[in-house]
Design a protein around this motif. Structure first.
Motif, short mmCIF file in Angstrom:
data_model
loop_
_atom_site.label_atom_id
_atom_site.label_comp_id
_atom_site.label_asym_id
_atom_site.label_seq_id
_atom_site.Cartn_x
_atom_site.Cartn_y
_atom_site.Cartn_z
N SER A 102 0.84 -1.21 0.00
CA SER A 102 0.00 0.00 0.00
C SER A 102 0.87 1.25 0.00
O SER A 102 0.54 2.24 -0.66
CB SER A 102 -0.91 0.01 1.22
OG SER A 102 -1.67 -1.17 1.27
N GLU A 121 -9.72 -2.06 1.77
CA GLU A 121 -9.15 -2.59 3.01
C GLU A 121 -9.16 -1.56 4.12
O GLU A 121 -9.34 -1.89 5.28
CB GLU A 121 -7.70 -3.03 2.79
CG GLU A 121 -7.57 -4.01 1.67
CD GLU A 121 -6.45 -5.02 1.89
OE1 GLU A 121 -5.44 -4.62 2.48
OE2 GLU A 121 -6.61 -6.16 1.45
N ASP A 165 -6.74 -1.65 -4.08
CA ASP A 165 -6.10 -2.23 -2.89
C ASP A 165 -7.17 -2.88 -2.03
O ASP A 165 -7.86 -2.22 -1.28
CB ASP A 165 -5.39 -1.11 -2.12
CG ASP A 165 -4.48 -1.63 -1.02
OD1 ASP A 165 -4.44 -2.85 -0.84
OD2 ASP A 165 -3.83 -0.81 -0.35
MG MG Z 1 -2.04 -2.79 2.44
#
Ligand code: MG
Ligand code: TYD
Length: 433
Positions: A102, A121, A165
């Motif tokens: 990330s 997330e 993500d």
């Molecule tokens: Mg991550």
């Protein structure tokens, strides 16, 4: 668009049914039923055969299109991608949790104009904490907290880059399975990919990894994307390696090297000596070799320690080198150089926590074990390079000249390779006795 409904299709025998069951009622295999979208009624099968005739064309006559690449402005990422992103390129980036996926993608989105970062997330507030830490000030960077893939696809208008993500958190309402199930991951990845290709937008998808160290989800995921980048490194250390394991638009096995700092990932461009101790003293058991990471030679230090054993079966401990390879090299040392290593415990380590997989470091391993055995240091200026065979012969390695040249540039003025030494017993005599 044809109407669709979802069914569970067995990946082994093709049997399909509406509900889910652990076991396929037809072929009895477990866990092979995957939720799949089917066309209702006038589907693909029902269509009348098209009368259109297709003609193969001469490949020579196709005009070659020069793909313009978009630089990511992160030098090491560009290197791994083969010089930048191609329009519509779909990249899957995988790695263990907490390794920095990330972080890397948020830094990338910050470097470009009009990037869209979609997170399934973390919430906007959570991502903002990371953005503050990274010092992100880019006003054109857009953020979306969303897991519905169809909504995301609709908001694809105009970004220069899209980050998802992660793909395991995405779902579509057309399937009833949970996020992360094989059917969901496959369908979502497919929809995103289709949209990226239509709009010529580069797309990054984060992928989770399984306990076995492969990308979680369906095997087709690896096939449909253009590029797979693997993020690795020891989480307790700051070093991170980004490896291309598949790349339709560039070389594979190219490696980007980063350091995880408190302000994010920093590309390490002068990485040649990163694995060497800063002030290396002449100590018995330490020998430098050169390994290839992609096209780049890196210097590594092999360390050995030999101690008399107290056991019937002496210990052989290998860190960063293959244990079987070490056994083989020990056999060569015992037989071809006459060292009684069967009476000693042998510990071999590659400094810096990097793994050496190529046989090019064989000679350095042999030399370092012998150096520890005789308790005599090898000169600081030595760089040993060569594959060692069972006959004790030293063989040439790939890109030998390039590695020697690079090592010389960095002060290792005495290369030891098959040019000077044909058999391992010569090297032991020449450098240690
Ligand atoms: Mg991550
Ligand atoms: P992250 O990018 O969240 O990992 P992933 O998405 O692969 O799960 O990175 C998490 C780790 O990186 C976390 O342990 C904290 C560390 N980190 C830094 O050391 N420096 C930084 O600037 C940032 C943002 C994270």
């Amino acid at each position: 668009m044809a109407k669709t409904h979802s069914q569970y299709v067995c990946q082994q025998c093709g049997y399909s049914q509406v509900g889910w069951a652990g076991k396929c009622p037809n072929c009895s295999s477990w866990g092979s039923l995957v939720e799949t979208l089917m066309a209702t009624g006038e589907g693909k099968k029902g269509k009348a055969k098209s009368q259109k005739k297709v003609e193969p064309i001469s490949l020579i006559s196709v005009s070659s299109k020069k793909t313009s690449r978009l630089s990511t402005k992160i030098s090491e990422l560009d290197r791994v991608l083969g010089g930048g992103l191609v329009p519509g390129q779909v990249v899957l980036i995988a790695g263990e949790p907490g390794i920095g996926k990330s972080t890397m993608l948020l830094q990338l989105a910050d470097k470009l104009r009009n990037a869209l970062y979609v997170s399934g997330e973390e919430s906007a507030a959570q991502v903002k904490v990371r953005a503050d830490r990274l010092g992100i000030k880019n006003k054109t960077l857009k953020f979306l907290e969303e897991t519905d893939v169809d909504t995301i696809v609709d908001s694809f208008d105009g970004p220069s880059l899209v980050v998802i993500d992660s793909i395991q958190t995405m779902t579509t309402d057309d399937l009833s399975g949970l996020a992360g199930s094989v059917g969901q991951v496959r369908e979502c990845a497919f929809r995103l990919l289709k949209r990226a290709k239509e709009g010529d937008v580069p797309l990054f998808m984060v992928g989770h990894v399984t306990k076995e160290g492969t990308v979680a989800g369906p095997a087709v995921l690896a096939h449909i994307v253009d590029t797979i980048l693997w993020f690795e490194g020891d989480k307790s250390l700051t070093l991170r390696l980004l490896r291309a394991v598949k790349n339709r638009f560039g070389p594979t096995d190219e490696v980007g090297i980063f350091e995880m700092e408190d302000k994010g990932l920093l590309p390490l461009t002068n990485a040649e000596k990163i694995f060497l101790t800063k002030a290396r003293a002449e100590v018995p058991g330490s020998v430098v070799s050169s390994i290839l990471q992609g096209t780049r030679p890196l210097l590594v230090e092999i360390q050995s320690l030999i101690v008399p054993t107290k056991m019937a079966f002496p210990k052989r401990v290998a860190q960063g080198v293959d244990a079987r390879r070490l056994e083989m090299l020990l056999a060569v040392l015992i037989r071809r150089c006459g060292l009684p290593l069967y009476e000693y415990d042998v510990f071999v380590n590659v400094a810096g926590g990097i793994k050496v997989v190529e046989p090019a470091a064989d000679l350095a391993i042999i030399l370092s074990i012998a150096s520890s055995f005789f308790d005599k240091p090898v000169a600081k200026s030595v760089m040993a390079l060569g594959e060692v065979g069972l006959l004790g012969e030293v063989r040439e390695v790939v890109a030998e000249e390039k590695r020697v040249k690079e090592a010389k540039r960095l002060g290792f003025s005495r290369p030891v390779t098959q040019k000077e030494i044909k058999y391992v017993n010569e090297v032991v005599k020449k450098l240690l006795r």
